[in-house]
Design a protein around this motif. Sequence first.
Motif, PDB file in Angstrom:
ATOM      1  N   ARG A   1      -7.846   5.465  -0.474  1.00 45.35           N
ATOM      2  CA  ARG A   1      -7.677   4.046  -0.815  1.00 45.35           C
ATOM      3  C   ARG A   1      -8.133   3.122   0.316  1.00 45.35           C
ATOM      4  O   ARG A   1      -8.012   1.917   0.197  1.00 45.35           O
ATOM      5  CB  ARG A   1      -6.203   3.745  -1.110  1.00 45.35           C
ATOM      6  CG  ARG A   1      -5.667   4.457  -2.321  1.00 45.35           C
ATOM      7  CD  ARG A   1      -4.336   3.882  -2.737  1.00 45.35           C
ATOM      8  NE  ARG A   1      -3.795   4.566  -3.884  1.00 45.35           N
ATOM      9  CZ  ARG A   1      -4.199   4.365  -5.142  1.00 45.35           C
ATOM     10  NH1 ARG A   1      -5.156   3.498  -5.397  1.00 45.35           N
ATOM     11  NH2 ARG A   1      -3.665   5.036  -6.138  1.00 45.35           N
TER      12      ARG A   1
ATOM     13  N   ARG B   1      -6.499  -1.628  -9.172  1.00 47.36           N
ATOM     14  CA  ARG B   1      -5.662  -2.662  -9.796  1.00 47.36           C
ATOM     15  C   ARG B   1      -5.626  -3.926  -8.955  1.00 47.36           C
ATOM     16  O   ARG B   1      -5.447  -5.018  -9.466  1.00 47.36           O
ATOM     17  CB  ARG B   1      -4.241  -2.125  -9.982  1.00 47.36           C
ATOM     18  CG  ARG B   1      -4.068  -1.455 -11.340  1.00 47.36           C
ATOM     19  CD  ARG B   1      -2.761  -0.724 -11.432  1.00 47.36           C
ATOM     20  NE  ARG B   1      -1.626  -1.605 -11.631  1.00 47.36           N
ATOM     21  CZ  ARG B   1      -0.364  -1.166 -11.720  1.00 47.36           C
ATOM     22  NH1 ARG B   1      -0.119   0.130 -11.627  1.00 47.36           N
ATOM     23  NH2 ARG B   1       0.616  -1.992 -11.904  1.00 47.36           N
TER      24      ARG B   1
ATOM     25  N   ASP C   1       4.583  -4.289  -0.300  1.00 46.05           N
ATOM     26  CA  ASP C   1       4.922  -4.537  -1.696  1.00 46.05           C
ATOM     27  C   ASP C   1       3.687  -4.714  -2.588  1.00 46.05           C
ATOM     28  O   ASP C   1       3.650  -5.594  -3.435  1.00 46.05           O
ATOM     29  CB  ASP C   1       5.821  -5.788  -1.784  1.00 46.05           C
ATOM     30  CG  ASP C   1       6.584  -5.834  -3.106  1.00 46.05           C
ATOM     31  OD1 ASP C   1       6.876  -4.763  -3.653  1.00 46.05           O
ATOM     32  OD2 ASP C   1       6.845  -6.956  -3.586  1.00 46.05           O
ATOM     33  N   ARG C   2       2.687  -3.875  -2.389  1.00 47.59           N
ATOM     34  CA  ARG C   2       1.486  -3.933  -3.233  1.00 47.59           C
ATOM     35  C   ARG C   2       1.585  -2.924  -4.364  1.00 47.59           C
ATOM     36  O   ARG C   2       2.137  -1.845  -4.171  1.00 47.59           O
ATOM     37  CB  ARG C   2       0.243  -3.656  -2.385  1.00 47.59           C
ATOM     38  CG  ARG C   2       0.013  -4.702  -1.295  1.00 47.59           C
ATOM     39  CD  ARG C   2      -0.119  -6.088  -1.887  1.00 47.59           C
ATOM     40  NE  ARG C   2      -0.469  -7.088  -0.874  1.00 47.59           N
ATOM     41  CZ  ARG C   2      -0.646  -8.375  -1.173  1.00 47.59           C
ATOM     42  NH1 ARG C   2      -0.480  -8.816  -2.419  1.00 47.59           N
ATOM     43  NH2 ARG C   2      -0.961  -9.224  -0.232  1.00 47.59           N
ATOM     44  N   PRO C   3       1.021  -3.240  -5.523  1.00 50.80           N
ATOM     45  CA  PRO C   3       1.178  -2.331  -6.656  1.00 50.80           C
ATOM     46  C   PRO C   3       0.398  -1.026  -6.486  1.00 50.80           C
ATOM     47  O   PRO C   3      -0.661  -1.007  -5.842  1.00 50.80           O
ATOM     48  CB  PRO C   3       0.626  -3.140  -7.835  1.00 50.80           C
ATOM     49  CG  PRO C   3      -0.266  -4.158  -7.239  1.00 50.80           C
ATOM     50  CD  PRO C   3       0.298  -4.462  -5.882  1.00 50.80           C
ATOM     51  N   LEU C   4       0.933   0.035  -7.063  1.00 47.02           N
ATOM     52  CA  LEU C   4       0.216   1.314  -7.130  1.00 47.02           C
ATOM     53  C   LEU C   4      -1.172   1.036  -7.719  1.00 47.02           C
ATOM     54  O   LEU C   4      -1.290   0.272  -8.668  1.00 47.02           O
ATOM     55  CB  LEU C   4       0.980   2.271  -8.052  1.00 47.02           C
ATOM     56  CG  LEU C   4       0.304   3.614  -8.318  1.00 47.02           C
ATOM     57  CD1 LEU C   4       0.321   4.468  -7.061  1.00 47.02           C
ATOM     58  CD2 LEU C   4       0.986   4.339  -9.453  1.00 47.02           C
ATOM     59  N   GLY C   5      -2.195   1.663  -7.141  1.00 47.77           N
ATOM     60  CA  GLY C   5      -3.549   1.457  -7.649  1.00 47.77           C
ATOM     61  C   GLY C   5      -4.334   0.458  -6.833  1.00 47.77           C
ATOM     62  O   GLY C   5      -5.465   0.139  -7.166  1.00 47.77           O
ATOM     63  N   SER C   6      -3.741  -0.058  -5.728  1.00 52.05           N
ATOM     64  CA  SER C   6      -4.460  -0.997  -4.865  1.00 52.05           C
ATOM     65  C   SER C   6      -5.449  -0.239  -3.982  1.00 52.05           C
ATOM     66  O   SER C   6      -5.249   0.941  -3.668  1.00 52.05           O
ATOM     67  CB  SER C   6      -3.473  -1.743  -3.963  1.00 52.05           C
ATOM     68  OG  SER C   6      -2.509  -2.425  -4.730  1.00 52.05           O
ATOM     69  N   HIS C   7      -6.515  -0.909  -3.591  1.00 52.92           N
ATOM     70  CA  HIS C   7      -7.450  -0.378  -2.603  1.00 52.92           C
ATOM     71  C   HIS C   7      -7.607  -1.397  -1.484  1.00 52.92           C
ATOM     72  O   HIS C   7      -7.514  -2.595  -1.715  1.00 52.92           O
ATOM     73  CB  HIS C   7      -8.812  -0.071  -3.229  1.00 52.92           C
ATOM     74  CG  HIS C   7      -8.849   1.227  -3.967  1.00 52.92           C
ATOM     75  ND1 HIS C   7      -9.408   2.363  -3.459  1.00 52.92           N
ATOM     76  CD2 HIS C   7      -8.351   1.564  -5.181  1.00 52.92           C
ATOM     77  CE1 HIS C   7      -9.270   3.358  -4.326  1.00 52.92           C
ATOM     78  NE2 HIS C   7      -8.637   2.903  -5.390  1.00 52.92           N
TER      79      HIS C   7
ATOM     80  N   ALA D   1       2.131   3.062   6.193  1.00 52.67           N
ATOM     81  CA  ALA D   1       2.835   2.548   5.025  1.00 52.67           C
ATOM     82  C   ALA D   1       2.618   3.451   3.806  1.00 52.67           C
ATOM     83  O   ALA D   1       2.987   3.092   2.684  1.00 52.67           O
ATOM     84  CB  ALA D   1       2.371   1.129   4.720  1.00 52.67           C
ATOM     85  N   GLY D   2       1.981   4.621   4.042  1.00 58.38           N
ATOM     86  CA  GLY D   2       1.843   5.598   2.960  1.00 58.38           C
ATOM     87  C   GLY D   2       0.592   5.439   2.110  1.00 58.38           C
ATOM     88  O   GLY D   2       0.521   5.990   1.015  1.00 58.38           O
ATOM     89  N   TRP D   3      -0.399   4.732   2.605  1.00 50.53           N
ATOM     90  CA  TRP D   3      -1.656   4.618   1.857  1.00 50.53           C
ATOM     91  C   TRP D   3      -2.488   5.861   2.113  1.00 50.53           C
ATOM     92  O   TRP D   3      -2.793   6.160   3.272  1.00 50.53           O
ATOM     93  CB  TRP D   3      -2.447   3.385   2.310  1.00 50.53           C
ATOM     94  CG  TRP D   3      -1.866   2.067   1.932  1.00 50.53           C
ATOM     95  CD1 TRP D   3      -0.643   1.579   2.287  1.00 50.53           C
ATOM     96  CD2 TRP D   3      -2.481   1.057   1.121  1.00 50.53           C
ATOM     97  NE1 TRP D   3      -0.470   0.328   1.753  1.00 50.53           N
ATOM     98  CE2 TRP D   3      -1.583  -0.016   1.031  1.00 50.53           C
ATOM     99  CE3 TRP D   3      -3.717   0.958   0.464  1.00 50.53           C
ATOM    100  CZ2 TRP D   3      -1.866  -1.173   0.315  1.00 50.53           C
ATOM    101  CZ3 TRP D   3      -4.000  -0.199  -0.238  1.00 50.53           C
ATOM    102  CH2 TRP D   3      -3.087  -1.244  -0.321  1.00 50.53           C
TER     103      TRP D   3
ATOM    104  N   GLY E   1      -3.395   3.971 -12.232  1.00 47.55           N
ATOM    105  CA  GLY E   1      -4.016   3.724 -10.939  1.00 47.55           C
ATOM    106  C   GLY E   1      -3.662   4.747  -9.873  1.00 47.55           C
ATOM    107  O   GLY E   1      -4.142   4.656  -8.744  1.00 47.55           O
TER     108      GLY E   1
ATOM    109  N   ALA F   1       5.814   0.523  -9.818  1.00 45.72           N
ATOM    110  CA  ALA F   1       5.482   1.402  -8.691  1.00 45.72           C
ATOM    111  C   ALA F   1       4.693   0.650  -7.629  1.00 45.72           C
ATOM    112  O   ALA F   1       3.812  -0.142  -7.930  1.00 45.72           O
ATOM    113  CB  ALA F   1       4.685   2.603  -9.186  1.00 45.72           C
TER     114      ALA F   1
END
Lengths: 169, 318
Positions: free
Chosen positions: B218, B111, B186-192, B212-214, A99, A73
């Motif tokens: 976050r 993450r 292309d960053r993983p779910l759970g990034s801040h 980009a949907g953040w 996450g 994801a």
Amino acid sequence: MTLLAPPAEATHSNAPRGEDMTALASARSVIIVRCDGDRFPVLVPTVPVTQVSVRSIGSDVDLRDLREALEDARMGVRFAIVGPERTVYAARAEIRRAGGLDSEIAIRVTERDARVILCAHCRERTPLDGPTGSVVVCAGCGTALLANEHFSRAHAAYLGHKVDAETAP
Amino acid sequence: MTLPALRDGFDLIVADIVERSGGIRSLAFSAPGGEELPGFTAGSHLVVGCGEKANAYSLTGEGLFPDRYTISVLRQEDGQGGSLFMHGLAVGDTVRASRPRSAFAPVNDARLHLLIAGGIGITPILSHARAAAAWGRKAAILYVHAPGSDAHLDDLETVARAAGFELAECSGRAALPQAIAAFLDDRPLGSHLYTCGPDGFMDRILDEARAAGWPEDRLHSEAFGSAALDPGEPFIAALAASGERVAVPAGVSLLEALEGSGRAIPNMCRQGVCGECVLPVRRGRPLHRDSYLNDDERDSAIMPCVSRCLDSELELDL
């Protein structure tokens, strides 16, 4: 003045209510999580959509497909979880462990009667087809458990405790 | 009079000075006896007395058992004097400083920590990068700077190499849009995401991330050097508890006017960042100019150090 406690006006409950789908509005991609074969139609924005299924078996939940999807994801993804309460919240907990935030999770509960009771004494999970307030025998330690109106979102289960804990001789 | 922010502070000695490119000077402070200083969370700042006023400076260390506090200050000839004061200090001088204050902390279960610095905004970003390395967190860094003004790039490279962090650099405006888009992609779910730099720079980063949907929770930003605010229209502050009416002329902040009327309002940064001076609003539409309150809070609260009133009267629960 009375020494008696006033009658309880309403049973307190922290059971989940009022779910909504607003998280989907800002999606760049959507993962629809179908729980227990639910076919409830989900309206999503015109973005790439994938579907995974999650299934409750007794008191266990098979989350393997969801876990696989979570490994890949990417930011911008939103989750739409649809189905019975106990499975929906198990899926939500799994997404949060990976996450995900509540602001990225849309939830639609289609059915609430099937419950899992988490034993406060041995931590075993026991299925219950019935309302809170029911008594169920724990599948782990055999204790008669009162199903409390107390829902753990992390465990996707209602708390059960020994029904006569205070009054048993 | 001691400035409020420095009341619980302590004296520190200038232990070392390093002049860097782009008019940036790094200062290291130590305790007078050389003892260990209070630790801090990544992204914390120190308020340092600069003559008659006090300025907040981001700490660049990772915060674990520090024996020195390090800050870096950009020389601003046309500023309010704080940076010139800091650039005039010599090794051995004493300054009055607050304890470290945290207003830009990392989210520990992220993450991946995406760190984006613009110019002198590198200071808290360097702290975040060092802390991420020290705690074994994953981070990626984008440093946007003017050509030749790459202070602390060497420090970032050292951290990034040791911890295996991705480090991207962008100098010059033309390359910026592409650099931001590539860095967020292309960053993983759970990034801040954490950003510090000029206001316009941070707005750009945050808007790009939103697109980009953040989600908002976050996105983390640290404002510095708040742009000079316009003096604003005069208004009346009506105090509900006492019935008192305090005039707030143009060019005078609500906080200053209330202090002038004899009220002690707890406050710290006096630039709409720290949240210390927040007051409840009963009536009247606040003209918010702070970067502290969230949208939900803006109906019922105001930061009197920077914000004013759209109406002729503002009623406060005071």
